[in-house]
Design an enzyme around this catalytic site. Structure first.
Site, PDB file in Angstrom:
ATOM      1  N   LYS A 138      21.523 -19.495  21.753  1.00 36.03           N
ATOM      2  CA  LYS A 138      20.723 -19.950  20.615  1.00 36.03           C
ATOM      3  C   LYS A 138      21.219 -21.354  20.298  1.00 36.03           C
ATOM      4  CE  LYS A 138      19.672 -18.807  15.780  1.00 36.03           C
ATOM      5  NZ  LYS A 138      18.239 -18.569  15.794  1.00 36.03           N
ATOM      6  N   HIS A 141       7.550 -25.540  13.823  1.00 32.05           N
ATOM      7  CA  HIS A 141       8.962 -25.917  13.715  1.00 32.05           C
ATOM      8  C   HIS A 141       9.324 -27.191  14.503  1.00 32.05           C
ATOM      9  CE1 HIS A 141       8.967 -22.082  11.935  1.00 32.05           C
ATOM     10  NE2 HIS A 141       9.238 -21.342  12.991  1.00 32.05           N
ATOM     11  N   LYS A 200       3.842 -18.635   7.615  1.00 32.61           N
ATOM     12  CA  LYS A 200       3.269 -18.987   8.896  1.00 32.61           C
ATOM     13  C   LYS A 200       2.880 -17.708   9.622  1.00 32.61           C
ATOM     14  CE  LYS A 200       5.614 -19.724  12.714  1.00 32.61           C
ATOM     15  NZ  LYS A 200       6.231 -18.670  13.528  1.00 32.61           N
ATOM     16  N   LYS A 248      12.338 -18.381  24.613  1.00 28.08           N
ATOM     17  CA  LYS A 248      13.099 -17.177  24.264  1.00 28.08           C
ATOM     18  C   LYS A 248      13.879 -16.708  25.488  1.00 28.08           C
ATOM     19  CE  LYS A 248      10.289 -15.575  20.475  1.00 28.08           C
ATOM     20  NZ  LYS A 248      11.141 -15.971  19.372  1.00 28.08           N
ATOM     21  N   LYS A 278      16.040 -25.401   6.317  1.00 26.06           N
ATOM     22  CA  LYS A 278      17.384 -25.395   6.904  1.00 26.06           C
ATOM     23  C   LYS A 278      18.136 -26.635   6.431  1.00 26.06           C
ATOM     24  CE  LYS A 278      16.105 -22.855  11.112  1.00 26.06           C
ATOM     25  NZ  LYS A 278      16.842 -21.605  11.060  1.00 26.06           N
ATOM     26  N   GLU A 309      16.256 -20.091  22.011  1.00 26.95           N
ATOM     27  CA  GLU A 309      16.648 -18.803  21.430  1.00 26.95           C
ATOM     28  C   GLU A 309      17.215 -17.920  22.530  1.00 26.95           C
ATOM     29  OE1 GLU A 309      14.188 -17.278  18.042  1.00 26.95           O
ATOM     30  OE2 GLU A 309      12.628 -18.181  19.272  1.00 26.95           O
ATOM     31  N   ARG A 329       0.804  -1.218   0.000  1.00 23.96           N
ATOM     32  CA  ARG A 329       0.000   0.000   0.000  1.00 23.96           C
ATOM     33  C   ARG A 329       0.842   1.275   0.000  1.00 23.96           C
ATOM     34  NH1 ARG A 329      -3.824  -0.190   4.888  1.00 23.96           N
ATOM     35  NH2 ARG A 329      -1.800   0.280   5.758  1.00 23.96           N
TER      36      ARG A 329
HETATM   37  C1  BG6 Z   1       9.791 -17.831  13.739  1.00 25.22           C
HETATM   38  C2  BG6 Z   1       9.162 -17.402  15.033  1.00 25.22           C
HETATM   39  O1  BG6 Z   1       8.936 -18.671  13.020  1.00 25.22           O
HETATM   40  O2  BG6 Z   1      11.001 -18.522  14.007  1.00 25.22           O
HETATM   41  C3  BG6 Z   1      10.119 -16.535  15.830  1.00 25.22           C
HETATM   42  O3  BG6 Z   1       7.978 -16.669  14.769  1.00 25.22           O
HETATM   43  C4  BG6 Z   1      11.439 -17.239  16.014  1.00 25.22           C
HETATM   44  O4  BG6 Z   1       9.574 -16.189  17.092  1.00 25.22           O
HETATM   45  C5  BG6 Z   1      11.975 -17.756  14.681  1.00 25.22           C
HETATM   46  O5  BG6 Z   1      12.351 -16.315  16.574  1.00 25.22           O
HETATM   47  C6  BG6 Z   1      13.197 -18.635  14.901  1.00 25.22           C
HETATM   48  O6  BG6 Z   1      13.789 -18.921  13.676  1.00 25.22           O
HETATM   49  P1  BG6 Z   1      15.336 -19.272  13.591  1.00 25.22           P
HETATM   50  O7  BG6 Z   1      15.542 -19.623  12.164  1.00 25.22           O
HETATM   51  O8  BG6 Z   1      16.075 -18.047  14.017  1.00 25.22           O
HETATM   52  O9  BG6 Z   1      15.564 -20.401  14.531  1.00 25.22           O
END
Ligand code: BG6
Length: 487
Positions: free
Chosen positions: A334, A243, A151, A329, A185, A219, A47
Site C-alpha cells: 500500500k 482521488h 462517491k 489493487k 487526508k 493498494e 430500513r
Molecule cells: C475508495 C475506493 O474510494 O478508496 C476503494 O472505492 C479504495 O476501492 C479506497 O480501496 C482507497 O482508500 P484509502 O484511503 O485506503 O487509500
C-alpha cells in the site's frame, strides 16, 4: 424546554458499512476532542428493523473495532445519547415527511441540518428529491441545510451531469458537499501548505525545472467482498476520476488568492479544464491474476484493476511536462506517493563513472501510509575525487509532530461540512471536467479493445506495459516512501 440553534446530522443508509466503519468513529473522535458541541443529534435513517438500542450497540462495536485506541466507555456513554434511529424507506416520500416531524420533535424550531448520503449511489438523486419535496432543503436566516454526497458521483459524464441536475433541483450548489476522502487526508491537505506556505519550491514548480510528475496510488488489498460493485466500475472510475485527479489538481494548480472554498476550487477546476485529451497509446490497463475467478466478477471480465496513463496539462506552467498516473489493487505494498522529478543541470562539470547515468533531484511526497516528504539530491562522497552519490533529506510526521496521530480523513471532512467550509469538497464543475477526461478513455477501451488488457501477478508492482510506458520516454516509476530511499 426546546433546544435552540443546534445541529442534527442525518445519515441516510445508516445500517451500511460506511456508517459504522468510518462516520460514527469520526464523529465520536471529534466529540472526544470537544469539537462537536453544537451537534445535538445524530440520526440514522435505514430500513432495517433496529431500535435505538440495537443501532447504538452496533455503532459502539464499530468504534471499538475501527478506533480501538480512542474508545473510552465514559465518553461513548456521553456521546451515544445523541444518537437516534429512524426506520424508513429511501424510496418512500411519506417516510421523509415522517422524518421531518421526528427531527422537529428532537430539535425544536431552529436547528441546522447536515444530511449525509451514505446510501447506494442509485438513491442519491431520489433522496435529494424527497428532501426537497418535503421542504427539508430550504434554509432561512436561522438555519442552514447542507448535504454531503458520497462517491461515486456518477459513473460517466452524462450520469454525473444528471445527478448534478437532480441535486440542484433541491439544493443550491453552496449547500452541496461532494466527498472525496483523499482531500481529507492530512498529507493531501499539506500539499497546498508545502507549495504555498514556503518560498523555496514554488519558483521551481514549473516546466523550466520539473521534468515529469508521477502520482501513484497503490493498494495491496484485492477487491475482496466488493467485487460485485467493482466489476461494474473498474479502476478509472473507482480511483482516477476522483482521488488521483484531486491529487493531480493540488500538485498542478495555480496559487489561489485565499483559502476560500471557491478560490481554491476555481484553480482546481482550471487544471481539469486544461488537461489535453488522453492519447490511447499513453494508457495501460491490466488485471491481477485471479480477479476474474473471484465471486461476483463476470467470467471473462475485462474490468481493469490496474491502470497507468500519461497526460499533459496545456497551460504555461506545465506545457510539455508529462504527468504519469497509476493505481491498482493487489500490488506489492500500500503506497500513495507523488514524485516530482526535476530537470538535470544544464551542464555537468563532474565526471561520472563509466556506465553511471546522472540521477536527477527528486521530491517525494508520501501521502500514506508512511506520511512525510523526502528530497533526494547529489552529494560528494567523502574522501573521493569526484564521486557523487544520491542522499535524502527526510521529513516524517512522526519525528516532528510528537505523538500527534494523523486523524482519519472523515474526521476533518465532517468538521469542515459542519463549519460550512467546502474547500475540501469537489464542486460540480470539477466533477464534470474530470469525467470529460476519463469518459473517452473508458469508452475507447471498451469499443476498440485497445490497448490489450494486460495481466500481472498479485503482489507485483503492476504489468510490464506500465514500466514500458515510462521507459519509452526515458523515465522510470520511482518510489521513495516504502524504503525511504528514492530509486
Ligand atoms: C475508495 C475506493 O474510494 O478508496 C476503494 O472505492 C479504495 O476501492 C479506497 O480501496 C482507497 O482508500 P484509502 O484511503 O485506503 O487509500
Amino acid at each position: 424546554m426546546q433546544k435552540q440553534h443546534t445541529t442534527s446530522i442525518i445519515i441516510f443508509g445508516a445500517s451500511g458499512d460506511l456508517t459504522w466503519r468510518k462516520l460514527i468513529p469520526a464523529l465520536y473522535n471529534n466529540f472526544k476532542k470537544g469539537r462537536l458541541d453544537e451537534c445535538a443529534n445524530v440520526v440514522g435513517f435505514a430500513r432495517r428493523p433496529y431500535d435505538n438500542e440495537t443501532f447504538r450497540a452496533r455503532l459502539r462495536e464499530g468504534v471499538q473495532k475501527f478506533s480501538p485506541d480512542t474508545f473510552d466507555e465514559k465518553i461513548w456513554g456521553d456521546f451515544v445519547t445523541r444518537i437516534h434511529y429512524f426506520r424508513g424507506n429511501l424510496d418512500q416520500a411519506d417516510d421523509f415527511a415522517k422524518l421531518h416531524t421526528f427531527l422537529h420533535g428532537l430539535e425544536g424550531d431552529n436547528a441546522n441540518r447536515l444530511y449525509y448520503l451514505a446510501t447506494a449511489p442509485s438513491f442519491y438523486a431520489p433522496v435529494a428529491g424527497f428532501l426537497g419535496k418535503a421542504g427539508m432543503s430550504k434554509e432561512d436566516a436561522d438555519k442552514w441545510r447542507r448535504i454531503i454526497i458520497e462517491k461515486p458521483f456518477g459513473r460517466d459524464l452524462a450520469s454525473a451531469q444528471a445527478l448534478n441536475r437532480a441535486v440542484h433541483a433541491a439544493f443550491e450548489e453552496r449547500q452541496v458537499y461532494r466527498i472525496d476522502h483523499y482531500l481529507g487526508k492530512e498529507t493531501s491537505q499539506n500539499i497546498l501548505f508545502f507549495r504555498f506556505a514556503n518560498t523555496i519550491f514554488e519558483p521551481l514548480w514549473n516546466r523550466g525545472y520539473i521534468n515529469n510528475i508521477q502520482i501513484s496510488v497503490a493498494e495491496s488489498v484485492d477487491v475482496g467482498e466488493r467485487a460485485g460493485y467493482y466489476d461494474k466500475s473498474g479502476v478509472l472510475r473507482d480511483m482516477f476520476q476522483n482521488h488521483l485527479f484531486q491529487l493531480l489538481a493540488l500538485v498542478a494548480m495555480e496559487a489561489p488568492a485565499s483559502f476560500d472554498a471557491d478560490a481554491v476550487r476555481n484553480e482546481k477546476a482550471k487544471v481539469f479544464q486544461s488537461i489535453r485529451p488522453i492519447d490511447l497509446n499513453d494508457t495501460v490497463r491490466a488485471q491481477y491474476e485471479g480477479y476474474a475467478q473471484a465471486e461476483g466478477v463476470a467470467p471473462n471480465s475485462q474490468t481493469p484493476t490496474y491502470a497507468a496513463l500519461k497526460l499533459f496539462i496545456d497551460n504555461w506552467r506545465w506545457q510539455g511536462v508529462p504527468f504519469y498516473l497509476r493505481s491498482g489493487k493487489a500490488l506489492k505494498h500500500k503506497n500513495s506517493e507523488i514524485i516530482i522529478e526535476f530537470q538535470r543541470p544544464p551542464h555537468l562539470m563532474f565526471d561520472l563513472p563509466e556506465g553511471r547515468d546522472f540521477t536527477p533531484n527528486i521530491l517525494s511526497i508520501c501521502i500514506q501510509p508512511d506520511e512525510g516528504i523526502q528530497l533526494r539530491f547529489e552529494a560528494k562522497v567523502p574522501d573521493s575525487d569526484q564521486e557523487m552519490r544520491s542522499v535524502n533529506m527526510d521529513f516524517a510526521y512522526d519525528d516532528f509532530f510528537d505523538g500527534a496521530t494523523i486523524p482519519e480523513a472523515y474526521e476533518r471532512l465532517l468538521l469542515e461540512a459542519l463549519d460550512g467550509d467546502a474547500s475540501l469538497f469537489t464542486r460540480s464543475d470539477e466533477i464534470t471536467a474530470s469525467w470529460r477526461i476519463i469518459d473517452p478513455v473508458i469508452n475507447s477501451w471498451a469499443e476498440r479493445a485497445q490497448p490489450k488488457l494486460a495481466t500481472h501477478k498479485k503482489g507485483e508492482w503492476g504489468p510490464e506495459e506500465s514500466t514500458a510506458l515510462l521507459a519509452r520516454d526515458g523515465h522510470q516509476w520511482r518510489f521513495g516512501c516504502v524504503s525511504h530511499r528514492i530509486n
